[in-house]
Design a protein around this motif. Structure first.
Motif, PDB file in Angstrom:
ATOM      1  N   GLU A  18       0.845  -1.208   0.000  1.00 40.30           N
ATOM      2  CA  GLU A  18       0.000   0.000   0.000  1.00 40.30           C
ATOM      3  C   GLU A  18       0.873   1.248   0.000  1.00 40.30           C
ATOM      4  OE1 GLU A  18      -2.879   1.474   0.026  1.00 40.30           O
ATOM      5  OE2 GLU A  18      -4.367  -0.132   0.092  1.00 40.30           O
ATOM      6  N   ASN A 154      -9.883   5.125   2.744  1.00 41.82           N
ATOM      7  CA  ASN A 154      -8.941   4.839   1.663  1.00 41.82           C
ATOM      8  C   ASN A 154      -8.668   6.053   0.805  1.00 41.82           C
ATOM      9  OD1 ASN A 154      -7.368   2.529   1.113  1.00 41.82           O
ATOM     10  ND2 ASN A 154      -9.220   1.270   1.312  1.00 41.82           N
ATOM     11  N   ASP A 204      -9.979   1.398  -3.829  1.00 40.11           N
ATOM     12  CA  ASP A 204      -8.953   1.388  -2.772  1.00 40.11           C
ATOM     13  C   ASP A 204      -8.121   2.671  -2.871  1.00 40.11           C
ATOM     14  OD1 ASP A 204      -7.085   0.655  -0.863  1.00 40.11           O
ATOM     15  OD2 ASP A 204      -7.092  -1.451  -1.406  1.00 40.11           O
TER      16      ASP A 204
HETATM   17 ZN    ZN Z   1      -6.023   1.040   0.725  1.00 37.63          ZN
END
Ligand code: ZN
Ligand code: GCO
Length: 299
Positions: A18, A154, A204
């Protein structure tokens, strides 16, 4: 038409990669592996990776004007000294919510570090609902809370004129916008700019390009999509050879390359065999659009 090339540049086997951030000064990509509790720095010239282990899930990392980095670790905003690998706590949130942790975070154009929280997952996207909140860490280390009731905080970024804040609560399956006051760090007037289509799955991480269009990584959708936040239309889809694409940023020379992180957690052995690069770092070239440099935390 430009010819798009997608390449796995690092087989890091991230459980949940991430927060990719390009550090121009070192020609390197910063990113985290959340459950593996590590922050990584990949040098695009030497291809070498440095890794720093921390003591709790680390969900985002950002540049810091004073040098080193800042990161969200557990429910703490932290400073990360890369030289001696030490972490110092700048502020703590959600103290009464013992099952919460931070998730995605990014620095705004005025140097504030925005990040939201979520309940810890028992499996990808399986968690107690409405436990998260969105916060920002001001340069004086004070924390501002914007709203609560978030499922999975997110993707976030700001419009090129700094007047709009874009945000994703993943389980709303939408990309939202707020009016943004750069002077005060206030947000207002929440609205939806894009609703995900079924095969796009879960929105996301997100970043903006130099034309003001949004790029959203589609978790379980194996793609990044380019959106026009003004018309609410999808402009482009770029598919990747992994399902669990988690976030994206621009980097490389002149920010003309895109870097995409992804996850392995939640894939069974059979899927992992078919997607051996799951958890790696992907580079996309030939998109024909550039990004912008990331902002650095000002405290
Ligand atoms: Zn994320
Ligand atoms: O990185 C994140 O945003 C979450 O921490 C991840 O666990 C997944 O992306 C999420 O499950 C997808 O909805």
């Amino acid at each position: 038409m430009s010819s798009i090339k997608i390449e796995c540049v690092l087989r890091e086997n991230c459980r949940c990669g991430e927060s990719p951030v390009w550090e121009g000064a070192s020609n390197s990509l910063l990113f985290v592996d959340i459950p593996a509790k590590k922050v990584c720095l990949w040098d695009s010239l030497s291809k070498r990776v440095q890794r720093v282990a921390v003591d709790a899930p680390v969900s985002s990392v950002a540049l810091r004007q004073l040098g080193g980095y800042v990161a969200t670790i557990g429910t703490k905003f932290c400073a990360l000294n890369w030289e001696n690998q030490s972490v110092s706590v700048l502020a703590t949130v959600d103290k009464e919510k013992t099952n919460n942790r931070f998730n995605d975070g990014k620095v705004d154009p005025a140097g504030r570090y925005f990040a939201g929280t979520m309940a810890e997952e028992t499996a990808p996207a399986v968690l107690e609902r409405h436990q998260g909140s969105l916060y920002s860490l001001f340069p004086d280390h004070s924390v501002k809370k914007y709203f609560d009731q978030v499922d999975i905080s997110n993707g976030l970024d700001w419009s090129l004129d700094h007047k709009i804040f874009y945000y994703i609560d993943s389980l709303s399956y939408s990309v939202d916008a707020f009016d943004y006051d750069l002077q005060t760090g206030q947000i207002s007037n929440r609205r939806i700019v894009y609703k995900m289509e079924k095969d796009e799955q879960i929105p996301d991480g997100m970043c903006i390009d130099a034309e003001g269009k949004l790029w959203v990584a589609c978790y379980n959708g194996g793609r990044v999509i380019r959106l026009d936040p003004e018309t609410g239309k999808r402009l482009q889809t770029v598919k990747l050879p992994v399902d669990k694409t988690t976030s994206c940023c621009f980097g490389g020379k002149d920010y003309s390359e895109m870097y995409v992180t992804c996850a392995r957690d939640g894939m069974d052995a059979e899927r992992l065999l078919k997607q051996p690069d799951a958890g790696g770092i992907f580079k996309i070239t030939g998109l024909g659009v550039k990004g912008i440099a990331p902002y650095s935390y000002a405290g």
